[in-house]
Design a protein around this motif. Sequence first.
Motif, PDB file in Angstrom:
ATOM      1  N   MET A 111       0.904  -1.370   0.233  1.00 16.65           N
ATOM      2  CA  MET A 111      -0.047  -0.062  -0.100  1.00 16.65           C
ATOM      3  C   MET A 111       0.897   1.327  -0.008  1.00 16.65           C
ATOM      4  O   MET A 111       1.707   1.469   1.006  1.00 16.65           O
ATOM      5  N   ASP A 147       1.643   4.936   0.669  1.00 13.03           N
ATOM      6  CA  ASP A 147       0.906   6.199   1.413  1.00 13.03           C
ATOM      7  C   ASP A 147       0.986   7.547   0.740  1.00 13.03           C
ATOM      8  O   ASP A 147       0.235   8.314   0.888  1.00 13.03           O
ATOM      9  N   ARG A 177      -4.839   5.440  -5.817  1.00  7.63           N
ATOM     10  CA  ARG A 177      -6.211   5.054  -5.190  1.00  7.63           C
ATOM     11  C   ARG A 177      -6.159   5.096  -3.855  1.00  7.63           C
ATOM     12  O   ARG A 177      -7.251   5.293  -2.942  1.00  7.63           O
ATOM     13  N   GLN A 178      -5.097   4.512  -3.000  1.00  7.21           N
ATOM     14  CA  GLN A 178      -5.067   4.415  -1.620  1.00  7.21           C
ATOM     15  C   GLN A 178      -3.904   5.521  -1.008  1.00  7.21           C
ATOM     16  O   GLN A 178      -3.928   5.375   0.338  1.00  7.21           O
ATOM     17  N   LYS A 222      -2.537   8.816   0.442  1.00  8.21           N
ATOM     18  CA  LYS A 222      -2.934   9.679   1.623  1.00  8.21           C
ATOM     19  C   LYS A 222      -2.514  11.117   1.050  1.00  8.21           C
ATOM     20  O   LYS A 222      -3.159  12.157   1.262  1.00  8.21           O
ATOM     21  N   LYS A 251     -10.787   8.953  -8.269  1.00 14.06           N
ATOM     22  CA  LYS A 251     -10.040   7.670  -7.948  1.00 14.06           C
ATOM     23  C   LYS A 251      -9.237   7.605  -6.606  1.00 14.06           C
ATOM     24  O   LYS A 251      -8.905   6.641  -6.201  1.00 14.06           O
ATOM     25  N   ASP A 304      -8.651   8.138  -0.373  1.00 15.16           N
ATOM     26  CA  ASP A 304      -7.908   8.262   0.607  1.00 15.16           C
ATOM     27  C   ASP A 304      -7.382   9.410   0.719  1.00 15.16           C
ATOM     28  O   ASP A 304      -6.627   9.595   1.811  1.00 15.16           O
TER      29      ASP A 304
END
Length: 308
Positions: free
Chosen positions: A1, A3, A42-43, A45, A62, A65
């Motif tokens: 993932m 950040d 997409r994920q 921050k 998209k 987050d």
Amino acid sequence: MVDIVISEFMHKNAVADLSRDFEVLYEPTLGMDPPGLTKVIRQAKALLIRDRTVVDIPLLAKAADLRVIGQIGAVSDNIDLLGCEARGVSIVRSPDMMADAIGEYVIASAMILVRGAFFSARDVMAGKWPRGHLVGREIGGRTLGLVGLDFGARAAATRARALGMRVIAWDPFLKPTHPAWSDIERVEFEPLLAEADVVSVHLPARPEFIGKLGTTALSRLKSGAVLISVGGGGIVDEAAVANMLSIDRLRGAAFDGFETEPLTFEAGSIFAAVPNLLLTPRIADLTLESHHRSSAAIVAKVRGALNL
């Protein structure tokens, strides 16, 4: 993932700083690859950019987050501000970190173009001695007119005063009570054009400013004036300036921003064989020092926005 996504170039120390506490994807050319950016955002921050990455509604849609966008360098118009506001995405910038670089660029360009003695290398190397054609002018005692009074313009003003120049400015945003006017003479737009020996344009590429220095405005410049454009592309009529240089109506010009960016061969052809002209690819705000300062400042602000 992932950040934090960094989609344009950033100082290596700043990237290392963020990588200590976050999973960071650093791809300096990703901003020129919208489909590729969409896949990795997409994920994330945080998204760190400069002026080439377009942050629009499709991208924001998209980035579920996304909490903060950090823009390194000078402010540009590549971010949909209303779209970010609607989604609660904050934007942090550090334009003051680039001010000294811009101020030096403006004054260096002005001194080169006003003096007019620094385009003679080929003649000198060829055994010519063109002294009679290179008797230039001094910058001291002349008037610098700033169209827009951002951080870079204020840095240019400080340096200009140290060289004995009078400094005047027009800015549609700053109130008359703003402290920036304490040592800069506030004038209207048209009188500035008529009075300045050197005009430096610092306006952003907002719709109301596109074409602001078109043929009519440029015709108000002093004969023999110097024009420097470090603002948004499309504010200054490039073809009109090229023509005015060709007929010796202007003494010189410097462009660091263009209506078409990157400048194509076709768009750049209007400048072919034009004398006393400096063209640079959006580097007025970019030095080793400003790169370090602005990257570090953005890291601190992004950390603050992420509460770490």
